[in-house]
Design an enzyme around this catalytic site. Structure first.
Site, PDB file in Angstrom:
ATOM      1  CG  ASP A 118       6.922   2.024   0.237  1.00 19.44           C
ATOM      2  OD1 ASP A 118       7.329   2.206  -0.140  1.00 19.44           O
ATOM      3  OD2 ASP A 118       6.554   1.710   1.081  1.00 19.44           O
ATOM      4  CG  PHE A 121      10.415   1.457  11.060  1.00 19.35           C
ATOM      5  CD1 PHE A 121      10.699   1.065  10.074  1.00 19.35           C
ATOM      6  CD2 PHE A 121       9.185   2.105  10.793  1.00 19.35           C
ATOM      7  CE1 PHE A 121       9.789  -0.428   8.950  1.00 19.35           C
ATOM      8  CE2 PHE A 121       8.180   1.290  10.499  1.00 19.35           C
ATOM      9  CZ  PHE A 121       8.393   0.679   9.870  1.00 19.35           C
ATOM     10  NE  ARG A 125      -0.925   2.210   5.303  1.00 19.27           N
ATOM     11  CZ  ARG A 125       0.300   1.259   4.552  1.00 19.27           C
ATOM     12  NH1 ARG A 125       0.878   1.801   3.929  1.00 19.27           N
ATOM     13  NH2 ARG A 125       0.019   0.074   5.121  1.00 19.27           N
ATOM     14  CE  LYS A 146      -3.232  -2.265   3.255  1.00 22.50           C
ATOM     15  NZ  LYS A 146      -3.742  -2.460   4.640  1.00 22.50           N
ATOM     16  N   GLY A 147       1.827   1.069   0.764  1.00 28.89           N
ATOM     17  CA  GLY A 147       2.937   2.156   0.934  1.00 28.89           C
ATOM     18  C   GLY A 147       2.978   3.610  -0.018  1.00 28.89           C
ATOM     19  CG  ASP A 186      15.391  -1.405   4.758  1.00 28.45           C
ATOM     20  OD1 ASP A 186      16.472  -0.751   4.796  1.00 28.45           O
ATOM     21  OD2 ASP A 186      14.938  -2.564   5.236  1.00 28.45           O
TER      22      ASP A 186
HETATM   23  P1  5GP Z   1      13.274  -4.227   1.331  1.00 31.12           P
HETATM   24  O1  5GP Z   1      12.465  -5.418   0.081  1.00 31.12           O
HETATM   25  O2  5GP Z   1      14.031  -2.813   0.257  1.00 31.12           O
HETATM   26  O3  5GP Z   1      14.112  -4.681   2.125  1.00 31.12           O
HETATM   27  O4  5GP Z   1      11.961  -3.633   1.561  1.00 31.12           O
HETATM   28  C1  5GP Z   1      10.754  -2.645   1.041  1.00 31.12           C
HETATM   29  C2  5GP Z   1      10.245  -2.495   1.696  1.00 31.12           C
HETATM   30  O5  5GP Z   1       9.887  -2.184   3.771  1.00 31.12           O
HETATM   31  C3  5GP Z   1       9.077  -0.542   1.527  1.00 31.12           C
HETATM   32  O6  5GP Z   1       8.593  -1.462   0.851  1.00 31.12           O
HETATM   33  C4  5GP Z   1       7.947  -1.232   3.050  1.00 31.12           C
HETATM   34  O7  5GP Z   1       7.329  -1.806   3.282  1.00 31.12           O
HETATM   35  C5  5GP Z   1       9.002  -1.661   4.033  1.00 31.12           C
HETATM   36  N1  5GP Z   1      10.324  -0.413   4.783  1.00 31.12           N
HETATM   37  C6  5GP Z   1      11.495  -0.913   4.615  1.00 31.12           C
HETATM   38  N2  5GP Z   1      11.915   0.311   5.818  1.00 31.12           N
HETATM   39  C7  5GP Z   1      10.277   1.569   6.016  1.00 31.12           C
HETATM   40  C8  5GP Z   1      11.013   2.577   7.117  1.00 31.12           C
HETATM   41  O8  5GP Z   1      11.663   2.864   7.146  1.00 31.12           O
HETATM   42  N3  5GP Z   1       9.420   2.700   7.108  1.00 31.12           N
HETATM   43  C9  5GP Z   1       8.362   2.061   6.644  1.00 31.12           C
HETATM   44  N4  5GP Z   1       6.796   2.277   6.822  1.00 31.12           N
HETATM   45  N5  5GP Z   1       8.462   0.775   5.757  1.00 31.12           N
HETATM   46  C10 5GP Z   1       9.606  -0.029   5.660  1.00 31.12           C
END
Ligand code: 5GP
Length: 180
Positions: free
Chosen positions: A99, A151, A164, A42-43, A102
């Site tokens: 969004d 975070f 959100r 949803k982000g 990470d």
């Molecule tokens: P990745 O697969 O790159 O580790 O993670 C991506 C997803 O992790 C993003 O779409 C998001 O949903 C979540 N995520 C990663 N870091 C953050 C953060 O600092 N805040 C939030 N709310 N979600 C995060």
């Protein structure tokens, strides 16, 4: 509604300015084309809504829903498609709109998945980039802001489905982490 301004913060004004810049860049790159923006739910829904309204080229929208962290702030590394695209992307100029990148695991998986569906081109546009956390390499063509390893919530990003709706990006406080 809290409006805590300690710690990492990106204001509504900074966000608006940067979204316009990204939209201008994308409009230049896709002149004469009709890109398909694929928002990752949803982000990305707020970022995508703001971005598409600033584009000078015609664009279409579709969405993919993937499994999230749930109530934890650490990634499991597992990506599950909860809702797939509604149309074929064969021959389309696709831009994945996310969004935040990470570890890169989510986007790496989605990029590889969509590549197999024969798009004319495939690019990634991420609002936030936490580069130091990257585990796998992923080609991010458009980036809103580089952010530290905190975070973050707001502007579509949640913690256990909360925050959100904030118009800005801010760090989650330790009290908020413990409140779940
Ligand atoms: P990745 O697969 O790159 O580790 O993670 C991506 C997803 O992790 C993003 O779409 C998001 O949903 C979540 N995520 C990663 N870091 C953050 C953060 O600092 N805040 C939030 N709310 N979600 C995060």
């Amino acid at each position: 509604m809290t409006n805590q301004k300690t710690g990492f913060f990106i204001s509504e004004e900074e966000i608006k300015k940067r979204v316009k810049e990204l939209a201008a860049q994308i409009s230049r790159d896709y002149q004469g084309k009709r890109p398909l923006l694929v928002g990752i739910l949803k982000g990305a829904f707020i970022f995508l809504a703001d971005l598409i309204r600033e584009l000078d080229v015609e664009a279409e929208v579709d969405f993919l829903a993937v499994s999230s962290y749930g109530k934890a702030t650490e990634t499991s590394g597992e990506v599950k498609i909860l809702k797939d695209l509604s149309e074929s992307i064969e021959g389309r100029d696709v831009i994945i709109v996310e969004d935040i990148v990470d570890t890169g695991l989510t986007l790496r998986y989605l990029y590889d998945l969509l590549s197999t569906r024969k798009p004319e081109s495939l690019k990634i546009c991420a609002f936030l980039d936490k580069k130091e956390r990257r585990i796998v390499e992923v080609p991010v063509h458009y980036i809103g802001f580089q952010v530290p390893d905190k975070f973050l919530v707001g502007y579509g990003l949640d913690f256990a489905e909360r925050y959100r709706q904030l118009k800005y990006i801010r760090e989650l406080t330790p009290e908020e982490v413990n409140s779940v």
